[in-house]
Structures are given as structure tokens and as C-alpha cells.
Write a protein that holds these residues in place. Structure first.
Motif, PDB file in Angstrom:
ATOM      1  N   ASN A 245       0.811  -1.220   0.000  1.00  0.00           N
ATOM      2  CA  ASN A 245       0.000   0.000   0.000  1.00  0.00           C
ATOM      3  C   ASN A 245       0.847   1.275   0.000  1.00  0.00           C
ATOM      4  N   PRO A 246       1.562   1.555  -1.095  1.00  0.00           N
ATOM      5  CA  PRO A 246       2.431   2.743  -1.130  1.00  0.00           C
ATOM      6  C   PRO A 246       1.679   4.063  -0.994  1.00  0.00           C
ATOM      7  N   ASN A 247       0.344   4.009  -1.089  1.00  0.00           N
ATOM      8  CA  ASN A 247      -0.423   5.228  -0.826  1.00  0.00           C
ATOM      9  C   ASN A 247      -0.376   5.598   0.645  1.00  0.00           C
ATOM     10  N   ILE A 248       0.060   4.647   1.510  1.00  0.00           N
ATOM     11  CA  ILE A 248       0.307   4.923   2.933  1.00  0.00           C
ATOM     12  C   ILE A 248       1.817   4.999   3.106  1.00  0.00           C
ATOM     13  N   PRO A 249       2.406   6.186   3.210  1.00  0.00           N
ATOM     14  CA  PRO A 249       3.869   6.306   3.241  1.00  0.00           C
ATOM     15  C   PRO A 249       4.467   5.621   4.469  1.00  0.00           C
TER      16      PRO A 249
ATOM     17  N   PHE B 221       7.265  11.408  -5.204  1.00  0.00           N
ATOM     18  CA  PHE B 221       7.834  10.094  -5.489  1.00  0.00           C
ATOM     19  C   PHE B 221       6.870   8.984  -5.065  1.00  0.00           C
ATOM     20  N   LEU B 222       6.314   9.110  -3.859  1.00  0.00           N
ATOM     21  CA  LEU B 222       5.384   8.100  -3.349  1.00  0.00           C
ATOM     22  C   LEU B 222       4.098   8.059  -4.166  1.00  0.00           C
ATOM     23  N   SER B 223       3.655   9.217  -4.630  1.00  0.00           N
ATOM     24  CA  SER B 223       2.443   9.263  -5.456  1.00  0.00           C
ATOM     25  C   SER B 223       2.648   8.559  -6.787  1.00  0.00           C
ATOM     26  N   ARG B 224       3.823   8.741  -7.363  1.00  0.00           N
ATOM     27  CA  ARG B 224       4.110   8.065  -8.637  1.00  0.00           C
ATOM     28  C   ARG B 224       4.131   6.550  -8.458  1.00  0.00           C
ATOM     29  N   LEU B 225       4.689   6.093  -7.340  1.00  0.00           N
ATOM     30  CA  LEU B 225       4.711   4.655  -7.081  1.00  0.00           C
ATOM     31  C   LEU B 225       3.316   4.113  -6.809  1.00  0.00           C
ATOM     32  N   ALA B 226       2.506   4.891  -6.088  1.00  0.00           N
ATOM     33  CA  ALA B 226       1.147   4.445  -5.764  1.00  0.00           C
ATOM     34  C   ALA B 226       0.325   4.208  -7.023  1.00  0.00           C
ATOM     35  N   ALA B 227       0.680   4.904  -8.102  1.00  0.00           N
ATOM     36  CA  ALA B 227      -0.055   4.736  -9.366  1.00  0.00           C
ATOM     37  C   ALA B 227       0.354   3.460 -10.101  1.00  0.00           C
ATOM     38  N   ARG B 228       1.388   2.773  -9.605  1.00  0.00           N
ATOM     39  CA  ARG B 228       1.894   1.584 -10.304  1.00  0.00           C
ATOM     40  C   ARG B 228       1.646   0.292  -9.530  1.00  0.00           C
TER      41      ARG B 228
END
Length: 316
Positions: free
Chosen positions: A182-186, A228-235
């Protein structure tokens, strides 16, 4: 004071301020003059989770609470105990705010909006995958870096290795833990292992060890940027929102701010701020351990407030 009564929300929660109570919790109100904070500590000394009404979802009933026996000291003694333990909890809360504020400032200094130079994360660190079974370690305690521990103030669980039943990553040098889940949760955690207490990490983390050209503080600061975290959350992959994961190769290939292109003064400021946050959180480990030692002894009467005051005054 709130008592969570169902499932994972069971537990005791204290707030000096007004609050709303949902239907999965009770609130406690004394029928006579008592210290509410003392009531909180008295109930915290009990194994609330062992009280189960037998429903499909673990639940604590109102009758369970009414049946709890209580050793009720005079109000003056209640207030003295609450003030003593409260001093530790207040200091823990202050340290938490210091850690949050210094980390926020460090991140702002390395903000992607301030610096145009970019590099892949893999150019700044390497990925370590050494796993161990905790029970095979010949030590009395380990520092367990789990997702719940991160969420609970970024303080590792210092426990016996026998209590950890599955394999974990061994973190034997300074590193940054990056959660795949869950990368949307840093969840980005800087770890500095201590001598004699092996650091272990959940396999839901990537263990990133910085290259000699950067510090763990700088690696943490670039890996924790919102963009950076937002870009990962999209993947992410996975259909369940609670179990989405980002692939390690995508994390390492993603672009981040290049700290090596930033002036030395700013880099030193970031390292100092991150180190200050680390010190505050490490101090909280000692404060929490002292609280756990004093709480049952004060509640049972084994230890008098006057005898515990010196230990608390030194700590806070």
C-alpha cells in the motif's frame, strides 16, 4: 476515556478533550469523584483482549467491564499515580511532535519542487535480502521493525526472538526500510542497528542500504517525498485495496531528487534534522519501557509514588 470493544479496535484510549464515540466503542464515566487518567492506567494494566463475549468478531461486552475487580486507592493517590505516569506519556507525546516537525522540515529542504537534478533510486542504494529465522539468533532481544510498529510512532518492538514466528530480513547496517505494501500509505523508515540487539524487518519492507556517496538521512529524505510516493502508488499491483504492492524493481528504477547535486550546507542540515528525529524516537523507547515497568507496580501498590518519582524525574 474510550474503550474499543470490537475486533482490532479493542483497547483503552485516553483523551483530555471532547470526542465522539462510534458504535464499536464505549466511553467511561465514573459514578463518583475519581481521576479519569488513573482509570485509564488501571484499565491499561488489564488484558482487555482476553475478555471475549464469544461472538464471531472478538468483542468485549458491557457486563465484562462491570465485572472487573478494582483496587481503589484514595483520589489523592490516584492523582499522584496519574501525574507520574502522565509525565512519561506527555514527554513521549512531545518527542513525537519534535520528530514529526524535524522530519517535515528535512523533507522540505529536499523537496522535488526545489531541486531539478534527478537520478534513479538504484544509483543511491542497493537492495539487501538476507533473511533469518529469529528463533535461531543467540540473543535475548531483537528490534522488530514491523508495519504496526511503524504506524505506532516508528518505534521498533524490542522483544524476545522466540516471539517472532516467521523469517525476517536482517538489517545489520544503517539502512532505509521502504514498504512495498500500500504505497499510498507512506512508510519509509530510517534504521540504525544497535550493538547487541539485532534489527529485523518485516518482509513487506525493502531494505535499502545507501551507497558511500549518500547518507541514510539523505536516502530517507528523497525516498519519502510525496511526489515520489504518489508516482509509485499509481503503479501498484493487486486488486484488493488493502493488499496492493509495488514491485521492488519499479521502486529502484524510479527517479528521485539527487542529493549529490545539492549544496553541502543543505545536506548537513537535513542529516542533522533527521538525526534529531531519530534521537527523539529512541528516547521514547526508553520512556515507554520505564512506563511499562512502573505501571503494574504502582497499580498493585508494590511500588509507592515517592519511590518511583526519582526514576521519572531523571527520564523526563
Amino acid at each position: 476515556m474510550v474503550v474499543g470493544r470490537k475486533g482490532a479496535y479493542r483497547g483503552i484510549h485516553y483523551s483530555p478533550d471532547d470526542f465522539w464515540v462510534i458504535d464499536t466503542a464505549y466511553y467511561v464515566q465514573p459514578r463518583r469523584r475519581m481521576s479519569m487518567r488513573w482509570i485509564y492506567y488501571a484499565l491499561s494494566n488489564l488484558d482487555i483482549n482476553s475478555m471475549d463475549s464469544g461472538s464471531a468478531i472478538p468483542s468485549t461486552s458491557r457486563s465484562d467491564f462491570y465485572a472487573i475487580p478494582a483496587l481503589l486507592p484514595p483520589v489523592s493517590a490516584q492523582e499522584a499515580i496519574a501525574d507520574l505516569l502522565g509525565a512519561l506519556d506527555d514527554k513521549i507525546a512531545v518527542n513525537g511532535r519534535i520528530a514529526d516537525a524535524t522530519c517535515h522540515l528535512a523533507l522540505s529542504l529536499f523537496s522535488e519542487a526545489r531541486w531539478s537534478s534527478r537520478t534513479s533510486l538504484s544509483s543511491l542504494c542497493s537492495l539487501r535480502k538476507v533473511q533469518v529465522m529469529p528463533s535461531t539468533l543467540n540473543v535475548r532481544a531483537v528490534a522488530h521493525h514491523s508495519l504496526p510498529a511503524f504506524d505506532n510512532g516508528q518505534v521498533p518492538d524490542i522483544c524476545s526472538p522466540d516471539k517472532i514466528l516467521s523469517a525476517k530480513f536482517l538489517v545489520d547496517e544503517s539502512a532505509v526500510l521502504f514498504s512495498k505494501l500500500n504505497p499510498n500509505i507512506p512508510r519509509v523508515w530510517r534504521v540504525e542497528p544497535k550493538v547487541g540487539v539485532p534489527a529485523l524487518a518485516s518482509t513487506e519492507f525493502l531494505v535499502l542500504v545507501p551507497n558511500p556517496t549518500v547518507t541514510t538521512a539523505e536516502l530517507w529524505a528523497v525516498a519519502c517525498q510525496d511526489e515520489f510516493l504518489s508516482r509509485l502508488a499509481a503503479r501498484v499491483t493487486g486488486t484488493s485495496k488493502s493488499h496492493q504492492r509495488v514491485r521492488p524493481d519499479e521502486v529502484l528504477a524510479s527517479d528521485v531528487v539527487d542529493p549529490r547535486a545539492i549544496d553541502e550546507v543543505t545536506r548537513q542540515k537535513v542529516s542533522s534534522l533527521v538525526q534529531r528525529a531519530q534521537q527523539a524516537r529512541e528516547e521514547n523507547i526508553g520512556l515507554a519501557q520505564l512506563r511499562e515497568v512502573l505501571l503494574p507496580k504502582l497499580m498493585s501498590g508494590e511500588l509507592r509514588v515517592k519511590d518511583a518519582e526519582r526514576s521519572v524525574s531523571v527520564a523526563v
